[in-house]
Write a protein that holds these residues in place. Structure first.
Motif, mmCIF file in Angstrom:
data_model
loop_
_atom_site.group_PDB
_atom_site.id
_atom_site.type_symbol
_atom_site.label_atom_id
_atom_site.label_comp_id
_atom_site.label_asym_id
_atom_site.label_seq_id
_atom_site.Cartn_x
_atom_site.Cartn_y
_atom_site.Cartn_z
ATOM 1 N N GLY A 112 0.790 -1.222 0.000
ATOM 2 C CA GLY A 112 0.000 0.000 0.000
ATOM 3 C C GLY A 112 0.818 1.266 0.000
ATOM 4 O O GLY A 112 0.358 2.289 0.477
ATOM 5 N N ARG A 113 2.032 1.249 -0.536
ATOM 6 C CA ARG A 113 2.895 2.412 -0.457
ATOM 7 C C ARG A 113 2.324 3.654 -1.126
ATOM 8 O O ARG A 113 2.630 4.755 -0.713
ATOM 9 N N THR A 114 1.503 3.497 -2.164
ATOM 10 C CA THR A 114 1.021 4.692 -2.855
ATOM 11 C C THR A 114 0.051 5.490 -1.993
ATOM 12 O O THR A 114 -0.182 6.660 -2.254
ATOM 13 N N GLY A 115 -0.498 4.872 -0.941
ATOM 14 C CA GLY A 115 -1.458 5.593 -0.120
ATOM 15 C C GLY A 115 -0.800 6.580 0.817
ATOM 16 O O GLY A 115 -1.094 7.767 0.821
ATOM 17 N N CYS A 116 0.120 6.103 1.670
ATOM 18 C CA CYS A 116 0.714 6.994 2.657
ATOM 19 C C CYS A 116 2.218 6.937 2.650
ATOM 20 O O CYS A 116 2.872 7.778 3.247
ATOM 21 N N GLY A 117 2.806 5.915 2.046
ATOM 22 C CA GLY A 117 4.250 5.849 1.967
ATOM 23 C C GLY A 117 4.905 5.181 3.151
ATOM 24 O O GLY A 117 6.087 4.878 3.116
ATOM 25 N N LEU A 118 4.160 4.959 4.238
ATOM 26 C CA LEU A 118 4.766 4.387 5.437
ATOM 27 C C LEU A 118 4.009 3.166 5.947
ATOM 28 O O LEU A 118 4.340 2.638 7.002
ATOM 29 N N CYS A 119 2.955 2.750 5.260
ATOM 30 C CA CYS A 119 2.175 1.614 5.720
ATOM 31 C C CYS A 119 3.053 0.381 5.879
ATOM 32 O O CYS A 119 3.832 0.038 4.997
ATOM 33 N N GLY A 120 2.939 -0.302 7.006
ATOM 34 C CA GLY A 120 3.680 -1.534 7.213
ATOM 35 C C GLY A 120 4.978 -1.361 7.962
ATOM 36 O O GLY A 120 5.618 -2.326 8.320
ATOM 37 N N ALA A 121 5.422 -0.122 8.201
ATOM 38 C CA ALA A 121 6.629 0.070 8.996
ATOM 39 C C ALA A 121 6.366 -0.421 10.405
ATOM 40 O O ALA A 121 5.306 -0.182 10.986
ATOM 41 N N GLU A 122 7.335 -1.110 10.989
ATOM 42 C CA GLU A 122 7.115 -1.759 12.273
ATOM 43 C C GLU A 122 7.433 -0.873 13.462
ATOM 44 O O GLU A 122 7.131 -1.199 14.597
ATOM 45 N N SER A 123 8.071 0.276 13.262
ATOM 46 C CA SER A 123 8.410 1.167 14.355
ATOM 47 C C SER A 123 8.571 2.577 13.820
ATOM 48 O O SER A 123 8.695 2.801 12.614
ATOM 49 N N LEU A 124 8.573 3.565 14.740
ATOM 50 C CA LEU A 124 8.794 4.943 14.323
ATOM 51 C C LEU A 124 10.179 5.116 13.737
ATOM 52 O O LEU A 124 10.383 5.928 12.830
ATOM 53 N N GLN A 125 11.145 4.365 14.237
ATOM 54 C CA GLN A 125 12.502 4.447 13.703
ATOM 55 C C GLN A 125 12.556 4.008 12.246
ATOM 56 O O GLN A 125 13.311 4.548 11.439
ATOM 57 N N GLN A 126 11.747 3.015 11.902
ATOM 58 C CA GLN A 126 11.693 2.576 10.507
ATOM 59 C C GLN A 126 10.944 3.577 9.650
ATOM 60 O O GLN A 126 11.267 3.766 8.474
ATOM 61 N N ALA A 127 9.935 4.241 10.236
ATOM 62 C CA ALA A 127 9.112 5.153 9.453
ATOM 63 C C ALA A 127 9.901 6.385 9.016
ATOM 64 O O ALA A 127 9.820 6.809 7.858
ATOM 65 N N ILE A 128 10.651 6.978 9.913
ATOM 66 C CA ILE A 128 11.409 8.186 9.602
ATOM 67 C C ILE A 128 12.870 7.805 9.480
ATOM 68 O O ILE A 128 13.631 7.804 10.447
ATOM 69 N N ARG A 129 13.289 7.468 8.276
ATOM 70 C CA ARG A 129 14.645 6.982 8.037
ATOM 71 C C ARG A 129 15.630 8.136 7.885
ATOM 72 O O ARG A 129 15.255 9.220 7.455
ATOM 73 N N PRO A 130 16.896 7.918 8.232
ATOM 74 C CA PRO A 130 17.915 8.961 8.002
ATOM 75 C C PRO A 130 17.977 9.313 6.531
ATOM 76 O O PRO A 130 17.783 8.473 5.662
ATOM 77 N N VAL A 131 18.252 10.583 6.262
ATOM 78 C CA VAL A 131 18.292 11.058 4.886
ATOM 79 C C VAL A 131 19.732 11.300 4.464
ATOM 80 O O VAL A 131 20.566 11.713 5.270
ATOM 81 N N ARG A 132 20.020 11.061 3.210
ATOM 82 C CA ARG A 132 21.351 11.292 2.666
ATOM 83 C C ARG A 132 21.551 12.776 2.377
ATOM 84 O O ARG A 132 20.680 13.431 1.820
ATOM 85 N N ALA A 133 22.686 13.310 2.781
ATOM 86 C CA ALA A 133 23.016 14.694 2.445
ATOM 87 C C ALA A 133 23.392 14.778 0.974
ATOM 88 O O ALA A 133 24.090 13.914 0.446
ATOM 89 N N VAL A 134 22.913 15.811 0.299
ATOM 90 C CA VAL A 134 23.200 15.983 -1.122
ATOM 91 C C VAL A 134 24.251 17.072 -1.293
ATOM 92 O O VAL A 134 24.419 17.945 -0.444
ATOM 93 N N ALA A 135 24.956 17.029 -2.411
ATOM 94 C CA ALA A 135 25.967 18.032 -2.697
ATOM 95 C C ALA A 135 25.310 19.392 -2.880
ATOM 96 O O ALA A 135 24.293 19.504 -3.583
ATOM 97 N N PRO A 136 25.828 20.435 -2.241
ATOM 98 C CA PRO A 136 25.220 21.765 -2.396
ATOM 99 C C PRO A 136 25.395 22.294 -3.815
ATOM 100 O O PRO A 136 26.516 22.396 -4.318
#
Length: 277
Positions: A112-136
């Motif tokens: 169901g990813r197209t609905g909310c993007g986070l359905c099925g994540a087992e914890s808050l830590q899984q839901a909000i994943r670290p983001v990669r820094a991009v080159a400025p």
């Protein structure tokens, strides 16, 4: 599969100014698409059944299942054996043993990813994943954004035919649309674009991504995961998406419409067309 497989003709009744007439209408196709890694089903999305190889590659990269395209050995499409209303497609993806073992450890069910993007994540830590820094890098200049917006409609054939598809476009520093992918799901359209950019080995240093949707947390995350420095959306970002863009150093622009747009985050470099990266 070609774009012709992404819609059907159906007889409808059109009511207009007091009159009802039968007519043919083009209806967007939407089917279950399963991502199967080394024989194990990992995610099922509702998607448009075109550009699925690009979808598989882009999804695998943006979700961190693989780190580089070479970690995929092969991609095969198989019609699912089902008698349900909408026959699905399994994308059989062969990946390295190391990535397969890491994937098993995640133990995630992403249906169901197209609905909310986070359905099925087992914890808050899984839901909000670290983001990669991009080159400025410089943000897209106003005239480039204007140019891209003008070209968006003519580069979305499925949307023009059905009125039910999102688009994700790669634009050069002048705002010319060089590549666009469509899907009923905005996340899917972006994944298809990211996969195609990797497959074609397009240099991401000088351009930007334009999406025909809002800028959600996951849209920002997927763009940053591919090293894209500027994301332009025709609608607004969420607050979480804005915070994530700030963490990643990603240029985030929303409400991109003819004659106006809103700069929500900028890396600090001057957005001029003549900047060299």
């Amino acid at each position: 599969m070609s774009a012709d497989n992404c819609y059907h003709q159906s007889v409808v009744s059109r009511w207009h100014k007091g009159q009802t007439l039968d007519a043919l209408d083009s209806i967007a196709e939407e089917i279950p698409v399963a991502m199967v890694y080394n024989g194990i089903s990992h995610a099922v999305m509702m998607a448009s059944p075109c550009d699925l190889e690009d979808f598989a590659l882009g999804f695998s990269l943006s979700e961190g299942i693989i780190q580089k395209p070479q970690e995929i050995y092969g991609i095969d499409l198989m019609m699912a054996d089902t008698e349900s209303l909408a026959a699905g497609i399994e994308i059989q993806i062969s990946i390295t043993t190391q990535r397969s073992m890491q994937l098993k450890q995640r133990r995630r069910n992403l249906t169901g990813r197209t609905g909310c993007g986070l359905c099925g994540a087992e914890s808050l830590q899984q839901a909000i994943r670290p983001v990669r820094a991009v080159a400025p890098r410089p943000s897209a200049p106003p005239e480039a954004i204007e140019n891209a917006i003008r070209q968006l409609t003519e580069n979305q054939p499925l949307q023009s035919i059905t009125g039910a598809c999102h688009g994700a476009a790669w634009c050069d520093r002048s705002g010319n649309i060089l590549l666009l992918k469509e899907d009923v799901g905005r996340h899917n359209a972006l994944d298809k674009l990211l996969g195609a950019l990797q497959r074609l080995q397009i240099n991401l240093a000088g351009g930007f991504v334009l999406v025909s949707s809002r800028a959600s947390y996951e849209m920002v995350h997927k763009a940053a995961s591919s090293g894209i420095s500027t994301l332009v959306a025709v609608s607004a970002p969420t607050h979480l998406a804005l915070n994530l863009a700030k963490q990643a150093g990603l240029n985030l622009i929303g409400f991109a419409r003819p004659g106006r747009h809103v700069i929500y985050n900028q890396s600090g470099l001057s957005p001029t067309k003549d900047n060299e990266d």
